[in-house]
Enzyme design. Structure first.
Site, mmCIF file in Angstrom:
data_model
loop_
_atom_site.group_PDB
_atom_site.id
_atom_site.type_symbol
_atom_site.label_atom_id
_atom_site.label_comp_id
_atom_site.label_asym_id
_atom_site.label_seq_id
_atom_site.Cartn_x
_atom_site.Cartn_y
_atom_site.Cartn_z
ATOM 1 N N TRP A 1 1.099 -0.903 0.223
ATOM 2 C CA TRP A 1 0.020 0.262 -0.300
ATOM 3 C C TRP A 1 0.897 1.044 -0.517
ATOM 4 C CZ3 TRP A 1 -1.269 4.159 3.176
ATOM 5 C CH2 TRP A 1 -2.681 4.755 2.958
ATOM 6 N N ASN B 1 6.849 -2.495 6.555
ATOM 7 C CA ASN B 1 5.709 -1.953 6.333
ATOM 8 C C ASN B 1 6.022 -1.041 7.274
ATOM 9 O OD1 ASN B 1 3.154 -1.061 6.456
ATOM 10 N ND2 ASN B 1 2.315 -3.286 7.879
ATOM 11 N N LYS C 1 -20.455 3.074 5.069
ATOM 12 C CA LYS C 1 -20.333 1.876 4.480
ATOM 13 C C LYS C 1 -20.643 1.604 3.157
ATOM 14 C CE LYS C 1 -19.074 -1.108 6.471
ATOM 15 N NZ LYS C 1 -18.527 0.032 7.092
ATOM 16 N N LYS D 1 -7.069 -2.415 4.792
ATOM 17 C CA LYS D 1 -7.677 -2.834 6.467
ATOM 18 C C LYS D 1 -7.317 -1.933 7.892
ATOM 19 C CE LYS D 1 -10.679 -5.605 8.479
ATOM 20 N NZ LYS D 1 -12.420 -5.225 8.563
HETATM 21 C C1 AGP Z 1 -14.182 0.357 8.161
HETATM 22 O O1 AGP Z 1 -15.069 0.390 7.302
HETATM 23 C C2 AGP Z 1 -13.241 1.447 7.720
HETATM 24 N N1 AGP Z 1 -12.618 0.294 7.541
HETATM 25 C C3 AGP Z 1 -12.805 1.449 8.374
HETATM 26 O O2 AGP Z 1 -13.281 3.094 8.745
HETATM 27 C C4 AGP Z 1 -12.174 1.052 10.162
HETATM 28 O O3 AGP Z 1 -13.340 1.110 11.050
HETATM 29 C C5 AGP Z 1 -10.900 2.254 11.067
HETATM 30 O O4 AGP Z 1 -10.007 2.150 9.866
HETATM 31 C C6 AGP Z 1 -10.084 1.663 11.784
HETATM 32 O O5 AGP Z 1 -10.020 0.765 12.217
HETATM 33 P P1 AGP Z 1 -9.874 -0.379 13.272
HETATM 34 O O6 AGP Z 1 -10.827 -0.378 14.043
HETATM 35 O O7 AGP Z 1 -8.641 -1.587 13.059
HETATM 36 O O8 AGP Z 1 -8.991 0.420 13.763
#
Ligand code: AGP
Length: 614
Positions: free
Chosen positions: A75, A101, A491, A609
């Site tokens: 990424w 990373n 979402k 993610k």
């Molecule tokens: C949620 O659909 C997203 N992928 C993103 O907002 C995520 O909730 C946010 O990055 C926090 O991640 P975490 O819960 O692993 O801390």
């Protein structure tokens, strides 16, 4: 947020590494590469811009083989996505490769220093300086790769998880963690290192979670952990309770759809054994590591998180204030630490994170802990950094969540924070026995109600077909469903790339109502709760301006049928538990719109993610 895999052992390293990267693609997917050491002692590398499948095409055309190696899915942070910027990166000699990373914040300064010593760079990345810095340490007399590697780490400012190998030091990998996660898998005469559990779960369930400042020397017979000075460190091997199937798609087209349908089990598993149906007592003292006395002594709570987890936190604010009577504020993690937060030993600081590795949330946790607050994290990944640093942890038991858009982790977070609110309420003697029993009974009924609702998403598929081409959406909710309006908007926007905003419905008249026209679908969350009439008026305001209304409610309702363009009915429950059910159609609507639009649902563009960089 990249994916890292290293392997040494009797299996084909290319296969193990590529398979592992496939399970880490949700962490980053703009380019990928693999390097192995062949029987001739030479390093063979293949890299490709694009998805992992593009790297697999390169490997199919130009195969490589070896006895051990490493791989990376990227990424991009420094240097655009391209083959030359894809990891692994080499030193000048070509006998060393490294994958990374994180972000090396002082890489330009180090690069200039190394260039002045004759090192030539071929990429735009910060990572490449690590390869040359290790080579430089070798050239200046480091005895072996572990020593050369450890001598470089203190010079690196920023965050990193690194894996490297050098053919002068055959049959071993070195790795280090400072920030982004790194887990070591221990197999039978084989050893793995990876960014996350799913990459190695099909090979072993015995894992060691590395912490900041730790280095590991990996041989097939096993790992040796040290600190930066090379002093041996004792580490605990943990048995991961997940099975590999849980990390697979299970016949669904996308992980996200599978995970939406896994929510009844995830909620049930998160509830299991934690609250008594007879006495309504919450039984989480040991894992929370906070006694009733400590909880009773708390004067306020602050909830800190990012994204979807922040939405769970906003629901948590309602629950903790209404069930436990404890003043609760909520903050975005990326804002919390920069506003000089007023927290102290009388504050219960609650951190919500699916991954347990989000850099902003982790930094905010450290800030509050340094100020003396009691810290508690709600997390889905065993052994993640936040679970190691917070005083106590309430684990969600959603299982591995692979889809970038969080669904089952979100509803599991809602259950976990509900349990915390109940615990606080009991510690503070706030809720009469009778209400508590009713509430807990309703909570236990949620998984079955979810199961019932999720059986049939035909209605949502129809709505997705009707509305998939619209360019803007508005989501409205009130009270404990205002956060669900925000979540529904997130979402939709993050997987279908349609612009969507969530608003407290009462705010419409203060501006957003100017947006309403016949092109604007408005999703209105209107359970039959204490603010139902107010929501009905908001729906009428939208209709008076030719807006399109998709109403989500919890019982058949003629009034609503007459006013809204579409009505979705979810099962009815206690007002404070309704978010667990109201969110389901919003998850399905966003999934089906994105799927119909041909979007990459599990790996939406520009996202990852786990955001392990600030
Ligand atoms: C949620 O659909 C997203 N992928 C993103 O907002 C995520 O909730 C946010 O990055 C926090 O991640 P975490 O819960 O692993 O801390």
């Amino acid at each position: 947020m990249c994916g890292i895999v290293g392997y040494i052992g009797p299996q084909d390293p290319v296969e193990v590494i590529v398979e592992g990267l496939r399970r880490l693609e949700y962490r980053g997917y703009d380019s990928a590469g693999v390097a192995v050491v062949g029987d001739n002692g030479e390093i063979a590398i293949r890299r490709a811009e694009g998805k992992l499948r593009d790297l697999e095409k390169v490997i199919a055309t130009n195969p490589l083989s070896g006895s051990y190696g490493l791989g990376h899915t990227r990424w991009a942070t420094h240097g655009r996505p391209s083959e030359e910027n894809a990891h692994p990166h080499r030193d000048c000699s070509g006998r060393l490769v490294v994958i990374h990373n994180g972000i090396i914040e002082n890489y330009l300064e180090l690069k200039r220093e190394l260039e002045s010593k004759g090192h030539e760079f071929v990429t735009e990345t910060d990572t490449e300086i690590v390869a040359h810095a290790i080579e430089d340490s070798y050239n200046n007399g480091a005895a072996n790769l572990p020593d050369a590697f450890r001598s470089v780490l203190p010079e690196l400012h920023g965050i990193y998880s690194l894996v490297a190998l050098h053919t002068d030091d055959p049959n071993l990998l070195v790795a280090a963690r400072q920030g982004p996660p790194l887990v070591v898998g221990i197999g039978d005469n084989e050893t793995f290192v990876a960014s996350d559990i799913p990459a190695i779960l099909m090979h072993t369930k015995d894992m060691v979670f590395m912490e900041d400042g730790e280095v590991v020397v990996i041989r097939s017979e096993g790992p040796e952990f040290t600190d930066l000075e090379g002093r041996a460190i004792e580490k605990k091997t943990e048995r991961i309770p997940w099975d590999p199937i849980m990390a697979e798609k299970g016949g669904y087209k996308h992980f996200m759809l599978k995970e939406i349908h896994e929510q009844p089990r995830a909620v049930r598993d998160t509830l299991l054994g934690r609250v008594s149906l007879e006495s309504a007592r919450v039984l989480m003292d040991d894992e929370m590591k906070l006694t009733d006395e400590q909880l009773a002594g708390v004067e306020r709570a602050c909830i800190v998180a990012c994204g979807t987890s922040w939405h769970a936190g906003l629901v948590g604010k309602f629950l903790i204030e209404q069930l436990a009577g404890l003043p609760t504020e909520i903050d975005y993690a990326s804002e919390f630490r920069y506003r000089k937060p007023l927290v102290d030993e009388k504050t219960l600081a609650i951190y919500i994170s699916q991954s347990g590795e989000t850099a902003d949330t982790l930094a905010a946790l450290r800030e509050a802990k340094a100020k003396g607050a009691q810290t508690l994290c709600i997390c889905n990944v065993q052994g993640s950094m936040m679970t190691r640093e917070a005083h106590g942890t309430i684990y969600t038991h959603a299982g591995p969540e692979i889809g970038v858009a969080s669904t089952k982790a979100f509803t599991s977070q809602l259950v976990a924070i509900t349990l915390l609110a109940l615990k606080l309420s009991q510690a503070r003697g706030r809720m009469p026995e009778h209400d508590l029993l009713e509430f807990v009974k309703a909570l236990y009924h949620i998984p079955a109600q979810m199961e019932h609702y999720l059986h049939d998403d035909k209605r949502l598929i129809e709505l997705a077909k009707t509305f998939q081409q619209h360019r803007d959406f508005l989501f409205l909710g009130r009270g404990v469903n205002y956060p669900i309006a925000l979540e529904g908007a997130l979402k939709l926007k993050e997987i279908s790339y349609i612009h969507a905003e969530g608003y407290p419905a009462g705010e419409m008249k203060h501006g957003p109502i100017a947006l309403i026209d016949e092109e604007m679908p408005v999703v209105a969350l209107i359970p039959h709760d204490s603010v139902y009439e107010k929501m009905l008026s908001n729906i009428e305001e939208v209709k008076a301006r030719s807006g399109i209304v998709i109403a989500v409610t919890d019982a058949e309702d003629r009034d609503l049928e007459a006013k809204a363009d579409a009505v979705i009915v979810v099962p009815s429950t206690h007002e404070l538990l309704s978010p667990l059910l109201m969110v389901l159609p919003l998850q399905l609507l966003s999934y089906h719109v994105a799927n119909l639009r041909g979007c990459d649902v599990d790996q939406p563009r520009n996202l990852a993610k786990s955001v392990t960089v600030e």
